[in-house]
Write a protein that holds these residues in place. Structure first.
Motif, PDB file in Angstrom:
ATOM      1  N   SER A  76     -56.856 -40.013  54.783  1.00  0.00           N
ATOM      2  CA  SER A  76     -57.406 -40.682  55.961  1.00  0.00           C
ATOM      3  C   SER A  76     -57.380 -42.193  55.758  1.00  0.00           C
ATOM      4  O   SER A  76     -57.260 -42.688  54.632  1.00  0.00           O
ATOM      5  CB  SER A  76     -58.843 -40.218  56.205  1.00  0.00           C
ATOM      6  N   LEU A  77     -57.514 -42.939  56.850  1.00  0.00           N
ATOM      7  CA  LEU A  77     -57.524 -44.399  56.741  1.00  0.00           C
ATOM      8  C   LEU A  77     -58.723 -44.899  55.922  1.00  0.00           C
ATOM      9  O   LEU A  77     -58.558 -45.812  55.101  1.00  0.00           O
ATOM     10  CB  LEU A  77     -57.507 -45.033  58.133  1.00  0.00           C
ATOM     11  N   PRO A  78     -59.933 -44.338  56.095  1.00  0.00           N
ATOM     12  CA  PRO A  78     -61.036 -44.771  55.220  1.00  0.00           C
ATOM     13  C   PRO A  78     -60.749 -44.525  53.741  1.00  0.00           C
ATOM     14  O   PRO A  78     -61.077 -45.364  52.893  1.00  0.00           O
ATOM     15  CB  PRO A  78     -62.221 -43.932  55.712  1.00  0.00           C
ATOM     16  N   LEU A  79     -60.131 -43.391  53.427  1.00  0.00           N
ATOM     17  CA  LEU A  79     -59.788 -43.124  52.031  1.00  0.00           C
ATOM     18  C   LEU A  79     -58.705 -44.083  51.558  1.00  0.00           C
ATOM     19  O   LEU A  79     -58.755 -44.593  50.427  1.00  0.00           O
ATOM     20  CB  LEU A  79     -59.327 -41.676  51.873  1.00  0.00           C
ATOM     21  N   ALA A  80     -57.733 -44.361  52.418  1.00  0.00           N
ATOM     22  CA  ALA A  80     -56.695 -45.332  52.069  1.00  0.00           C
ATOM     23  C   ALA A  80     -57.313 -46.695  51.779  1.00  0.00           C
ATOM     24  O   ALA A  80     -56.903 -47.393  50.840  1.00  0.00           O
ATOM     25  CB  ALA A  80     -55.672 -45.439  53.200  1.00  0.00           C
ATOM     26  N   ALA A  81     -58.316 -47.079  52.568  1.00  0.00           N
ATOM     27  CA  ALA A  81     -58.983 -48.365  52.351  1.00  0.00           C
ATOM     28  C   ALA A  81     -59.660 -48.401  50.979  1.00  0.00           C
ATOM     29  O   ALA A  81     -59.642 -49.429  50.288  1.00  0.00           O
ATOM     30  CB  ALA A  81     -60.002 -48.622  53.459  1.00  0.00           C
ATOM     31  N   GLU A  82     -60.256 -47.290  50.570  1.00  0.00           N
ATOM     32  CA  GLU A  82     -60.870 -47.215  49.239  1.00  0.00           C
ATOM     33  C   GLU A  82     -59.817 -47.414  48.148  1.00  0.00           C
ATOM     34  O   GLU A  82     -60.030 -48.167  47.182  1.00  0.00           O
ATOM     35  CB  GLU A  82     -61.540 -45.856  49.039  1.00  0.00           C
ATOM     36  N   LEU A  83     -58.694 -46.734  48.296  1.00  0.00           N
ATOM     37  CA  LEU A  83     -57.635 -46.844  47.295  1.00  0.00           C
ATOM     38  C   LEU A  83     -57.063 -48.258  47.255  1.00  0.00           C
ATOM     39  O   LEU A  83     -56.772 -48.797  46.178  1.00  0.00           O
ATOM     40  CB  LEU A  83     -56.526 -45.839  47.596  1.00  0.00           C
ATOM     41  N   LEU A  84     -56.910 -48.877  48.421  1.00  0.00           N
ATOM     42  CA  LEU A  84     -56.392 -50.242  48.478  1.00  0.00           C
ATOM     43  C   LEU A  84     -57.339 -51.220  47.783  1.00  0.00           C
ATOM     44  O   LEU A  84     -56.896 -52.180  47.146  1.00  0.00           O
ATOM     45  CB  LEU A  84     -56.169 -50.660  49.929  1.00  0.00           C
ATOM     46  N   THR A  85     -58.638 -50.977  47.903  1.00  0.00           N
ATOM     47  CA  THR A  85     -59.615 -51.828  47.211  1.00  0.00           C
ATOM     48  C   THR A  85     -59.443 -51.716  45.704  1.00  0.00           C
ATOM     49  O   THR A  85     -59.488 -52.720  44.977  1.00  0.00           O
ATOM     50  CB  THR A  85     -61.044 -51.439  47.617  1.00  0.00           C
ATOM     51  N   ARG A  86     -59.233 -50.505  45.216  1.00  0.00           N
ATOM     52  CA  ARG A  86     -59.008 -50.333  43.780  1.00  0.00           C
ATOM     53  C   ARG A  86     -57.732 -51.038  43.336  1.00  0.00           C
ATOM     54  O   ARG A  86     -57.695 -51.683  42.285  1.00  0.00           O
ATOM     55  CB  ARG A  86     -58.942 -48.843  43.431  1.00  0.00           C
ATOM     56  N   ILE A  87     -56.686 -50.925  44.133  1.00  0.00           N
ATOM     57  CA  ILE A  87     -55.429 -51.601  43.787  1.00  0.00           C
ATOM     58  C   ILE A  87     -55.633 -53.110  43.753  1.00  0.00           C
ATOM     59  O   ILE A  87     -55.185 -53.799  42.834  1.00  0.00           O
ATOM     60  CB  ILE A  87     -54.326 -51.227  44.798  1.00  0.00           C
ATOM     61  N   ARG A  88     -56.331 -53.626  44.756  1.00  0.00           N
ATOM     62  CA  ARG A  88     -56.526 -55.078  44.864  1.00  0.00           C
ATOM     63  C   ARG A  88     -57.358 -55.618  43.712  1.00  0.00           C
ATOM     64  O   ARG A  88     -57.095 -56.721  43.210  1.00  0.00           O
ATOM     65  CB  ARG A  88     -57.200 -55.400  46.200  1.00  0.00           C
ATOM     66  N   THR A  89     -58.358 -54.857  43.271  1.00  0.00           N
ATOM     67  CA  THR A  89     -59.272 -55.353  42.243  1.00  0.00           C
ATOM     68  C   THR A  89     -58.802 -55.045  40.822  1.00  0.00           C
ATOM     69  O   THR A  89     -59.277 -55.665  39.871  1.00  0.00           O
ATOM     70  CB  THR A  89     -60.678 -54.758  42.445  1.00  0.00           C
ATOM     71  N   GLN A  90     -57.875 -54.105  40.664  1.00  0.00           N
ATOM     72  CA  GLN A  90     -57.463 -53.692  39.325  1.00  0.00           C
ATOM     73  C   GLN A  90     -56.023 -54.076  38.979  1.00  0.00           C
ATOM     74  O   GLN A  90     -55.547 -53.758  37.891  1.00  0.00           O
ATOM     75  CB  GLN A  90     -57.648 -52.172  39.175  1.00  0.00           C
ATOM     76  N   THR A  91     -55.340 -54.755  39.913  1.00  0.00           N
ATOM     77  CA  THR A  91     -53.972 -55.207  39.655  1.00  0.00           C
ATOM     78  C   THR A  91     -53.782 -56.583  40.288  1.00  0.00           C
ATOM     79  O   THR A  91     -54.673 -57.097  40.970  1.00  0.00           O
ATOM     80  CB  THR A  91     -52.927 -54.247  40.270  1.00  0.00           C
TER      81      THR A  91
ATOM     82  N   LEU B 206     -54.126 -57.504  50.708  1.00  0.00           N
ATOM     83  CA  LEU B 206     -55.117 -58.321  51.395  1.00  0.00           C
ATOM     84  C   LEU B 206     -56.452 -57.575  51.510  1.00  0.00           C
ATOM     85  O   LEU B 206     -56.483 -56.357  51.685  1.00  0.00           O
ATOM     86  CB  LEU B 206     -54.612 -58.690  52.792  1.00  0.00           C
ATOM     87  N   GLU B 207     -57.542 -58.326  51.411  1.00  0.00           N
ATOM     88  CA  GLU B 207     -58.874 -57.729  51.566  1.00  0.00           C
ATOM     89  C   GLU B 207     -59.134 -57.539  53.056  1.00  0.00           C
ATOM     90  O   GLU B 207     -59.464 -58.482  53.773  1.00  0.00           O
ATOM     91  CB  GLU B 207     -59.939 -58.625  50.939  1.00  0.00           C
ATOM     92  N   SER B 208     -58.977 -56.326  53.512  1.00  0.00           N
ATOM     93  CA  SER B 208     -59.020 -56.045  54.943  1.00  0.00           C
ATOM     94  C   SER B 208     -60.358 -55.451  55.362  1.00  0.00           C
ATOM     95  O   SER B 208     -61.151 -55.004  54.533  1.00  0.00           O
ATOM     96  CB  SER B 208     -57.880 -55.091  55.322  1.00  0.00           C
ATOM     97  N   THR B 209     -60.583 -55.436  56.671  1.00  0.00           N
ATOM     98  CA  THR B 209     -61.819 -54.916  57.246  1.00  0.00           C
ATOM     99  C   THR B 209     -61.563 -53.535  57.842  1.00  0.00           C
ATOM    100  O   THR B 209     -60.664 -53.367  58.674  1.00  0.00           O
ATOM    101  CB  THR B 209     -62.330 -55.855  58.358  1.00  0.00           C
ATOM    102  N   LEU B 210     -62.347 -52.562  57.410  1.00  0.00           N
ATOM    103  CA  LEU B 210     -62.245 -51.204  57.948  1.00  0.00           C
ATOM    104  C   LEU B 210     -63.336 -50.995  58.989  1.00  0.00           C
ATOM    105  O   LEU B 210     -64.501 -51.324  58.758  1.00  0.00           O
ATOM    106  CB  LEU B 210     -62.402 -50.178  56.827  1.00  0.00           C
ATOM    107  N   ASP B 211     -62.965 -50.444  60.140  1.00  0.00           N
ATOM    108  CA  ASP B 211     -63.940 -50.119  61.182  1.00  0.00           C
ATOM    109  C   ASP B 211     -63.725 -48.672  61.616  1.00  0.00           C
ATOM    110  O   ASP B 211     -62.645 -48.310  62.080  1.00  0.00           O
ATOM    111  CB  ASP B 211     -63.774 -51.057  62.380  1.00  0.00           C
ATOM    112  N   THR B 212     -64.749 -47.855  61.446  1.00  0.00           N
ATOM    113  CA  THR B 212     -64.670 -46.442  61.838  1.00  0.00           C
ATOM    114  C   THR B 212     -65.673 -46.111  62.941  1.00  0.00           C
ATOM    115  O   THR B 212     -65.952 -44.946  63.201  1.00  0.00           O
ATOM    116  CB  THR B 212     -64.947 -45.533  60.623  1.00  0.00           C
ATOM    117  N   SER B 213     -66.194 -47.153  63.600  1.00  0.00           N
ATOM    118  CA  SER B 213     -67.261 -46.948  64.589  1.00  0.00           C
ATOM    119  C   SER B 213     -66.759 -46.345  65.893  1.00  0.00           C
ATOM    120  O   SER B 213     -67.534 -45.725  66.629  1.00  0.00           O
ATOM    121  CB  SER B 213     -67.952 -48.283  64.885  1.00  0.00           C
TER     122      SER B 213
END
Length: 374
Positions: free
Chosen positions: A88-103, A108-115
Motif C-alpha cells: 500500500s502507499l502508506p507502507l511504501a511511505a514507511e519503506l521510503l523513510t527507512r531508505i532515506r534515513t539509512q542510505t 525526498l522527504e514527502s508528505t503522506l495523506d490518508t484522510s
C-alpha cells in the motif's frame, strides 16, 4: 477478444483537486497549479492502483522559485485481491523513510495523506523542486535521445549501482517476505529465503496456470524440485530490502538539453516511489541485476554496487541459475498483473510487457533444463 478483465486503473486527479492539496500542504508558498503532467510508467513497477504526476507551480514571491514543481502519487485506499498483492502507499511511505534515513539515496522527504478529505485517494506529496515537468526526462528516454555522453552514461550507472549497494547493505530485516506495516513481524515468519521465494513462485505459477497460460508445468515443477533439493536459494543469509521491479523507468533526470541542467547537470531529478512490489529477500532478485535486455548489469553499475556496500552476486554458475528463476518469477508477476490474454482498450505497453513475459518464460524453461544447481 478475451473475456478476462483486469481491475480498472485508478482514475485521474484534476487540477482543481491538486490545487486544494497545494493550498493545504504548501500554504506559505501561495503557489498556483499551472500544469499537471502524468508520468506514464512503462516499467515493471507499474501498478493498476496508483499514478504519479508532476505538478508545475507558479509562486508570487522570491522565497521559492517562480516556476517550480512537486511530485504527487495517488493510490486507491485499498489494494486489489491479486495473489501477489501490492504494498500500500502508506507502507511504501514507511519503506521510503527507512531508505532515506539509512542510505544516501536521494529520496525526498514527502508528505503522506490518508484522510481522503481532499481527494478520494491516499496521496504522497514531494517537496518543491526548482524545475518544471518540461525540464525532466526518464532515464530510458535520455539514453534513446542521445543526450547523454559516454561519460554521463558511466557516471549514471556508477551512481545507480552505488544506490543499489547502499539499499541492500543499509536497509535490512530479520525475516524474509513481504513488508508489514510498522515493521511488524508477520504471524508466520520465514527465516529461509528458499522457503519464502519458492512459496511466492508456486503461488504465482498456480495463478497463471488457472488462467490458462500454456507452459510445461510438470517440467517447471520438476526443475524447481531439483533446485530446492540442491538448496539453490539457501545462500541468502540476510534479508535485504529488494526493490524488485524497480528499473530505469523509475529514474528521472534533469534533461541535459534544457537550461535547468545548469543547476544540476546530468543529475537525478527524482526517483519515483514505485515500490509496490518491494520485499525482504535476495539482492539478485532486482530487475537492475537482469539488465535492460537480460544481459546483466554494466561493469560501471557493478563497480558502483560493490563500492556502495553490495556483495558479489554471480560468482558461481548456480547463482546464474538463480537469476534465471528470478526472471521466470518476474514473468509470472507480469502475467498475474495484466492477465495472460489481451484486454480491449489496454495500452500498447501492457501488451508489450505481456509479450516479453511469455517469451521470457519460454526461454527460462528451456535454459533451466540443464542449468547447474551446484
Amino acid at each position: 477478444m478475451a473475456t478476462e478483465q483486469l481491475l480498472g486503473e485508478v482514475t485521474s486527479i484534476t487540477v482543481e483537486q491538486v490545487q486544494r492539496i497545494v493550498n493545504k500542504d504548501f500554504s506559505d508558498a501561495q503557489a498556483t497549479v499551472v500544469k499537471l503532467t502524468e508520468l506514464r510508467n512503462h516499467g515493471f513497477s507499474h501498478t493498476l492502483d496508483s499514478k504519479t504526476y508532476v505538478v508545475d507551480l507558479q509562486t508570487p514571491g522570491t522565497e521559492y522559485p517562480q516556476i517550480c514543481c512537486c511530485f504527487i502519487t495517488i493510490s486507491r485506499p485499498t489494494n486489489g485481491t491479486r495473489t501477489y498483492h501490492d504494498n500500500s502507499l502508506p507502507l511504501a511511505a514507511e519503506l521510503l523513510t527507512r531508505i532515506r534515513t539509512q542510505t544516501d539515496i536521494p529520496i525526498l522527504e514527502s508528505t503522506l495523506d490518508t484522510s481522503l478529505e481532499l481527494v478520494p485517494y491516499h496521496y504522497l506529496l514531494s517537496p518543491l523542486s526548482p524545475f518544471s515537468a518540461a525540464d525532466i526526462v526518464s532515464l530510458p528516454d535520455a539514453r534513446r535521445s542521445g543526450a547523454l555522453s559516454t561519460n554521463d552514461t558511466i557516471l549514471i550507472d556508477l551512481l545507480l549501482g552505488k544506490f543499489m549497494g547502499q539499499l541492500h547493505s543499509g536497509v535490512q530485516n530479520d525475516w524474509f517476505g513481504r513488508p508489514e506495516p510498522g515493521g511488524a513481524e508477520p504471524p508466520v515468519s520465514s527465516y529461509s529465503w528458499q522457503e519464502t521465494f519458492t512459496g511466492l513462485l508456486e503461488d504465482l505459477l498456480a495463478q497463471v496456470e488457472g488462467r490458462g497460460l500454456a507452459l510445461p508445468y510438470t517440467d517447471v515443477r520438476g526443475h524447481l524440485s531439483r533446485a530446492i533439493g540442491s538448496f539453490l536459494f539457501d545462500d541468502v543469509e540476510v534479508p535485504a530490502l529488494v526493490w524488485f521491479t524497480g528499473s530505469e523507468h523509475d529514474i528521472y533526470l534533469v534533461d541535459p538539453s534544457v537550461e535547468a541542467a545548469k543547476r544540476a547537470p546530468g543529475g537525478i531529478a527524482a526517483i519515483l516511489p514505485n515500490i509496490a512490489h518491494a520485499l525482504w529477500g535476495d539482492p539478485l532478485l532486482e530487475c537492475f541485476m537482469m539488465g535492460a535486455e537480460g544481459e546483466g548489469p554494466t561493469d560501471a553499475f557493478l563497480e558502483g554496487y560493490i563500492g556502495g556496500g553490495g556483495g558479489q552476486l554471480t560468482v558461481f554458475p548456480r547463482q546464474k541459475t538463480k537469476r534465471l528463476w528470478y526472471t521466470f518469477f518476474l514473468g509470472l508477476l507480469v502475467l498475474n498483473k495484466y492477465g495472460v490474454a489481451s484486454v480491449e482498450g489496454e495500452e500498447p505497453f501492457v501488451e508489450q510487457k505481456r509479450f516479453w513475459a511469455k517469451e521470457a518464460l519460454g526461454k527460462c524453461v528451456e535454459a533451466l533444463k540443464d542449468a547447474p544447481c551446484y
